[in-house]
Design a protein around this motif. Structure first.
Motif, PDB file in Angstrom:
ATOM      1  N   GLY A  92      23.380  43.545  39.494  1.00 51.98           N
ATOM      2  CA  GLY A  92      24.244  44.589  39.885  1.00 51.98           C
ATOM      3  C   GLY A  92      25.487  44.144  40.688  1.00 51.98           C
ATOM      4  N   SER A  93      25.630  44.737  41.410  1.00 51.53           N
ATOM      5  CA  SER A  93      27.167  44.545  42.087  1.00 51.53           C
ATOM      6  C   SER A  93      26.863  43.185  43.063  1.00 51.53           C
ATOM      7  CB  SER A  93      27.541  45.541  43.259  1.00 51.53           C
ATOM      8  OG  SER A  93      26.491  45.933  44.134  1.00 51.53           O
ATOM      9  N   MET A  94      25.810  42.707  43.610  1.00 54.77           N
ATOM     10  CA  MET A  94      25.713  41.596  44.026  1.00 54.77           C
ATOM     11  C   MET A  94      25.859  40.403  43.246  1.00 54.77           C
ATOM     12  SD  MET A  94      24.959  42.215  47.230  1.00 54.77           S
ATOM     13  CE  MET A  94      24.545  40.634  47.719  1.00 54.77           C
ATOM     14  N   GLY A  95      25.725  40.611  42.009  1.00 54.67           N
ATOM     15  CA  GLY A  95      25.930  39.562  40.949  1.00 54.67           C
ATOM     16  C   GLY A  95      27.407  38.890  41.105  1.00 54.67           C
ATOM     17  N   ILE A  96      28.273  39.796  41.747  1.00 53.64           N
ATOM     18  CA  ILE A  96      29.763  39.295  41.807  1.00 53.64           C
ATOM     19  C   ILE A  96      29.563  38.191  42.830  1.00 53.64           C
ATOM     20  CG2 ILE A  96      32.238  39.680  42.415  1.00 53.64           C
ATOM     21  CD1 ILE A  96      31.478  42.610  41.105  1.00 53.64           C
ATOM     22  N   TRP A  97      28.827  38.254  43.987  1.00 52.23           N
ATOM     23  CA  TRP A  97      28.798  37.346  44.976  1.00 52.23           C
ATOM     24  C   TRP A  97      28.079  36.122  44.543  1.00 52.23           C
ATOM     25  CZ3 TRP A  97      31.578  37.770  49.268  1.00 52.23           C
ATOM     26  CH2 TRP A  97      31.710  38.934  49.797  1.00 52.23           C
ATOM     27  N   GLY A  98      27.140  36.250  43.617  1.00 50.67           N
ATOM     28  CA  GLY A  98      26.833  35.222  43.072  1.00 50.67           C
ATOM     29  C   GLY A  98      27.582  34.351  42.111  1.00 50.67           C
ATOM     30  N   ALA A  99      28.371  34.757  41.390  1.00 47.17           N
ATOM     31  CA  ALA A  99      29.528  34.129  40.583  1.00 47.17           C
ATOM     32  C   ALA A  99      30.504  33.427  41.446  1.00 47.17           C
ATOM     33  CB  ALA A  99      30.512  35.287  39.928  1.00 47.17           C
ATOM     34  N   LEU A 100      30.594  33.947  42.939  1.00 48.05           N
ATOM     35  CA  LEU A 100      31.682  33.266  43.776  1.00 48.05           C
ATOM     36  C   LEU A 100      30.788  32.119  44.123  1.00 48.05           C
ATOM     37  CD1 LEU A 100      33.847  33.158  45.501  1.00 48.05           C
ATOM     38  CD2 LEU A 100      32.749  34.714  47.314  1.00 48.05           C
ATOM     39  N   TRP A 111      33.013  40.378  37.087  1.00 47.01           N
ATOM     40  CA  TRP A 111      33.412  41.600  37.302  1.00 47.01           C
ATOM     41  C   TRP A 111      33.736  42.560  36.438  1.00 47.01           C
ATOM     42  CZ3 TRP A 111      38.869  42.098  40.121  1.00 47.01           C
ATOM     43  CH2 TRP A 111      38.884  43.421  40.735  1.00 47.01           C
ATOM     44  N   GLY A 112      34.225  42.155  35.319  1.00 44.40           N
ATOM     45  CA  GLY A 112      34.715  43.006  33.882  1.00 44.40           C
ATOM     46  C   GLY A 112      33.322  43.351  33.275  1.00 44.40           C
ATOM     47  N   LEU A 113      32.398  42.484  33.120  1.00 44.22           N
ATOM     48  CA  LEU A 113      31.312  42.970  32.351  1.00 44.22           C
ATOM     49  C   LEU A 113      30.471  43.921  33.020  1.00 44.22           C
ATOM     50  CD1 LEU A 113      30.048  39.740  30.681  1.00 44.22           C
ATOM     51  CD2 LEU A 113      30.936  41.669  29.567  1.00 44.22           C
ATOM     52  N   TYR A 114      30.181  43.607  34.371  1.00 38.61           N
ATOM     53  CA  TYR A 114      29.702  44.700  35.233  1.00 38.61           C
ATOM     54  C   TYR A 114      30.500  46.033  35.221  1.00 38.61           C
ATOM     55  CZ  TYR A 114      28.377  47.165  39.432  1.00 38.61           C
ATOM     56  OH  TYR A 114      27.766  48.102  40.389  1.00 38.61           O
ATOM     57  N   SER A 115      31.626  46.034  35.130  1.00 39.20           N
ATOM     58  CA  SER A 115      32.460  47.329  34.983  1.00 39.20           C
ATOM     59  C   SER A 115      32.104  48.361  33.928  1.00 39.20           C
ATOM     60  CB  SER A 115      34.069  46.967  34.854  1.00 39.20           C
ATOM     61  OG  SER A 115      34.474  46.377  36.198  1.00 39.20           O
ATOM     62  N   VAL A 116      31.623  47.362  32.768  1.00 41.95           N
ATOM     63  CA  VAL A 116      31.230  48.232  31.518  1.00 41.95           C
ATOM     64  C   VAL A 116      29.865  48.034  31.058  1.00 41.95           C
ATOM     65  CG1 VAL A 116      33.686  48.646  30.761  1.00 41.95           C
ATOM     66  CG2 VAL A 116      32.577  46.460  30.135  1.00 41.95           C
ATOM     67  N   VAL A 117      29.120  47.598  31.985  1.00 45.22           N
ATOM     68  CA  VAL A 117      27.771  47.120  31.710  1.00 45.22           C
ATOM     69  C   VAL A 117      26.778  48.510  30.928  1.00 45.22           C
ATOM     70  CG1 VAL A 117      26.590  47.630  33.732  1.00 45.22           C
ATOM     71  CG2 VAL A 117      25.658  45.924  32.501  1.00 45.22           C
ATOM     72  N   ASP A 118      27.234  49.462  31.100  1.00 47.57           N
ATOM     73  CA  ASP A 118      26.573  50.872  30.716  1.00 47.57           C
ATOM     74  C   ASP A 118      26.999  50.950  29.137  1.00 47.57           C
ATOM     75  OD1 ASP A 118      29.290  51.282  31.559  1.00 47.57           O
ATOM     76  OD2 ASP A 118      29.025  53.508  31.345  1.00 47.57           O
ATOM     77  N   SER A 119      28.041  50.015  28.735  1.00 46.47           N
ATOM     78  CA  SER A 119      28.520  50.293  27.241  1.00 46.47           C
ATOM     79  C   SER A 119      28.026  48.872  26.589  1.00 46.47           C
ATOM     80  CB  SER A 119      30.016  50.289  27.048  1.00 46.47           C
ATOM     81  OG  SER A 119      30.269  51.599  27.819  1.00 46.47           O
ATOM     82  N   ALA A 167      38.429  46.226  30.671  1.00 46.16           N
ATOM     83  CA  ALA A 167      37.081  46.624  31.298  1.00 46.16           C
ATOM     84  C   ALA A 167      37.266  47.416  32.517  1.00 46.16           C
ATOM     85  CB  ALA A 167      36.220  45.796  31.259  1.00 46.16           C
ATOM     86  N   ILE A 168      37.867  46.738  33.435  1.00 44.36           N
ATOM     87  CA  ILE A 168      38.124  47.032  34.838  1.00 44.36           C
ATOM     88  C   ILE A 168      38.858  48.631  34.759  1.00 44.36           C
ATOM     89  CG2 ILE A 168      38.999  46.998  37.013  1.00 44.36           C
ATOM     90  CD1 ILE A 168      38.512  43.890  36.791  1.00 44.36           C
ATOM     91  N   ILE A 169      40.081  48.535  34.000  1.00 44.19           N
ATOM     92  CA  ILE A 169      40.660  49.843  33.753  1.00 44.19           C
ATOM     93  C   ILE A 169      39.976  50.864  33.212  1.00 44.19           C
ATOM     94  CG2 ILE A 169      42.692  50.801  32.634  1.00 44.19           C
ATOM     95  CD1 ILE A 169      44.261  47.983  32.914  1.00 44.19           C
ATOM     96  N   ASN A 170      39.121  50.726  32.397  1.00 42.18           N
ATOM     97  CA  ASN A 170      38.173  51.674  31.610  1.00 42.18           C
ATOM     98  C   ASN A 170      36.816  51.745  32.183  1.00 42.18           C
ATOM     99  OD1 ASN A 170      40.125  52.512  28.858  1.00 42.18           O
ATOM    100  ND2 ASN A 170      40.458  50.261  29.464  1.00 42.18           N
ATOM    101  N   SER A 171      36.573  51.538  33.192  1.00 46.08           N
ATOM    102  CA  SER A 171      35.308  51.758  33.909  1.00 46.08           C
ATOM    103  C   SER A 171      35.107  52.936  34.487  1.00 46.08           C
ATOM    104  CB  SER A 171      34.935  50.409  35.043  1.00 46.08           C
ATOM    105  OG  SER A 171      33.803  50.670  35.542  1.00 46.08           O
ATOM    106  N   ASN A 172      33.911  53.541  34.266  1.00 43.79           N
ATOM    107  CA  ASN A 172      33.651  54.843  34.814  1.00 43.79           C
ATOM    108  C   ASN A 172      33.693  54.948  36.345  1.00 43.79           C
ATOM    109  OD1 ASN A 172      31.245  54.107  35.609  1.00 43.79           O
ATOM    110  ND2 ASN A 172      30.151  54.633  33.889  1.00 43.79           N
ATOM    111  N   GLY A 173      33.450  53.503  36.956  1.00 46.78           N
ATOM    112  CA  GLY A 173      33.586  53.552  38.305  1.00 46.78           C
ATOM    113  C   GLY A 173      32.244  53.874  39.298  1.00 46.78           C
ATOM    114  N   ASP A 174      31.401  54.496  38.550  1.00 44.43           N
ATOM    115  CA  ASP A 174      30.214  54.910  39.190  1.00 44.43           C
ATOM    116  C   ASP A 174      29.294  53.734  39.574  1.00 44.43           C
ATOM    117  OD1 ASP A 174      27.860  56.415  39.978  1.00 44.43           O
ATOM    118  OD2 ASP A 174      28.379  57.988  39.043  1.00 44.43           O
ATOM    119  N   THR A 175      29.282  53.382  40.720  1.00 46.45           N
ATOM    120  CA  THR A 175      28.312  52.211  41.020  1.00 46.45           C
ATOM    121  C   THR A 175      26.788  52.370  40.579  1.00 46.45           C
ATOM    122  OG1 THR A 175      29.938  51.514  42.717  1.00 46.45           O
ATOM    123  CG2 THR A 175      27.643  50.595  42.848  1.00 46.45           C
TER     124      THR A 175
END
Length: 450
Positions: free
Chosen positions: A35-43, A236-244, A159-167
């Motif tokens: 989930g969103s914590m994966g971005i911290w893992g990438a950092l 970040w990009g893949l998380y933004s559209v992970v539902d797709s 991906a970020i621009i077209n994300s539904n943004g619902d965490t």
């Protein structure tokens, strides 16, 4: 040195990001699945890779290593070195056949090819590339790397621009992905370990192809930084559209196809290039290590390992990534600790050797350049630096010869460089460390008589 540093950095990035990163499958299983914590893992993964890249390449340059065992034997206990050596060999082979599987999945998803056809095409390309020397392999790897950086950046922005943004929706979709590790921090460390296990051998070889440890270290640092930035934006990009794209074998290709089918076609070719990058790196390094004492057997062993690996690839790309990579990653954490500790302990020696080699380079340049003065005092300095170096005289002579030849050609012309620089194997140091310009013989004789 700047050109050398950039070339080394691009080659390093091309090795450690590999095909799993280019496809997005590794990023899904290691980071997006948390989930969103994966971005911290990438950092965290990116920060650790900066240090790991610097250490691996600089140690390779320090020992002027032509395979990873040269370094491992010098920095670790013999038993530990042997275990790591075997672990690296297993990793090289396993990662190589995962790449063949990735080629099959890529061509199936984009063009509808049978999986075996895509992987067979990659087998042929790797077998042909194995006929090249390490310089040419490094250039091939480095030249393809910028393309994937561009495509990943484009895909992430889209991906970020077209994300539904619902965490909540994105985290729910992410939780359905089979995660490679139990939590995001373990993923960060395991992924660096995996990348180091994959890239350690070829990174050391590339580092060993740099006479100056400074250039090698800067290349590793810059490469690690680029890797970290790419890892963060890709997650970040893949998380933004992970539902797709969460259930696709090649999610990055899916995103680019959303933008435009033509771009998807180009992206599939770029991914094949990255798969090729990793596959040739793995099997080339495997062949070099397996035949380190019998160099003439390199290509037969290289070719045989490729063919056997192709057979293993039919287990499937996604399955192999989830099964093989975490095991290799835990082995890599141990390798990273050994390399990191050895590098920190050797920093002072590396710095001394770096300064020594820079002086050797400058003195050999003065010795060979017809427009520069080279005194008997400088000849004695060259002899002293050569004798103090950790390298054998023959290693120094051959490594510095090519660099000096390039410098003279840049300052004058290729014809002058060809005339001034001896052929391969003919530059002798330090026994013939000096030559005298007009008038120096007479002056020295006069001083001696006085």
């Amino acid at each position: 040195m700047l050109k050398r540093t950039l070339s080394t950095a691009m080659a390093f990035v091309g090795i450690v990001i590999g095909a799993g990163f280019a496809t997005g499958q590794e990023v899904l299983q290691y980071f997006v699945s948390h989930g969103s914590m994966g971005i911290w893992g990438a950092l965290v993964s990116g920060l650790v890779m900066v240090a790991a890249g610097t250490a691996a390449l600089q140690l390779g340059s320090y020992f002027l290593a032509n395979d990873h065992s040269v370094v491992l034997r010098r920095i670790a206990h013999p038993v530990v070195a042997r275990i790591l050596d075997i672990g690296v060999l297993i990793t090289l082979f396993c990662t190589g056949f995962v790449m063949f599987a990735g080629a099959g999945s890529n061509m199936e998803q984009q063009f509808g090819w049978p999986v075996w056809a895509g992987s067979f095409m990659m087998l042929v390309l790797v077998l042909l590339a194995g006929l090249l020397n390490v310089d040419k392999v490094t250039n091939v790897i480095g030249s393809i790397t910028p393309l994937i950086i561009i495509f990943v950046a484009v895909a992430v922005v889209y991906a970020i621009i077209n994300s539904n943004g619902d965490t909540a929706v994105l985290n729910a979709a992410a939780s359905e992905i089979n995660s490679a590790t139990p939590n995001w921090l373990v993923s960060a460390l395991n992924y660096v370990g995996l990348a180091l296990m994959m890239g350690c051998s070829m990174s050391i070889i590339i580092g060993g192809n740099n006479f100056n440890p400074r250039a090698a270290g800067l290349g590793g640092m810059l490469g690690g930084l680029i890797y970290g930035i790419m890892m963060i934006i890709s997650t970040w990009g893949l998380y933004s559209v992970v539902d797709s794209v969460g259930q696709d074998d090649v999610p990055m290709l899916t995103i680019v196809n959303m933008i435009h089918p033509t771009l998807g076609l180009i992206m599939s070719i770029v991914i094949i290039g990255m798969i090729f990058n990793t596959a040739i790196s793995m099997f080339y390094a495997f062949g070099k290590r397996a035949t380190s004492s019998r160099a003439k057997l390199f290509y037969p062993v290289f070719a045989a390992s490729c063919v056997v690996g192709w057979g293993c690839s039919f287990l499937g790309f996604r399955t192999l990534v989830g099964l093989v990579y975490p095991i290799l990653g835990y082995m890599g954490i141990f390798l990273a600790a050994v390399v990191g500790i050895a590098w920190m302990r050797s920093l002072a020696k590396i710095r001394e050797e770096r300064n020594r080699r820079e002086k050797i380079h400058e003195l050999v340049r003065r010795k060979l350049d017809p427009n520069l003065r080279f005194s008997s005092k400088q000849a004695r300095q060259l002899q002293r630096y050569t004798e103090e170096s950790v390298l054998e005289t023959e290693q120094i002579a051959e490594s510095v010869r090519e660099e000096v030849k390039h410098d003279i050609a840049s300052d004058h012309d290729q014809e002058t460089a060809e005339e001034a620089v001896p052929d391969e194997g003919e530059l002798s140091l330090p026994e013939h460390a000096g030559h005298h310009h007009l008038g120096e013989d007479a002056k020295e004789k006069k001083d001696k008589d006085a």
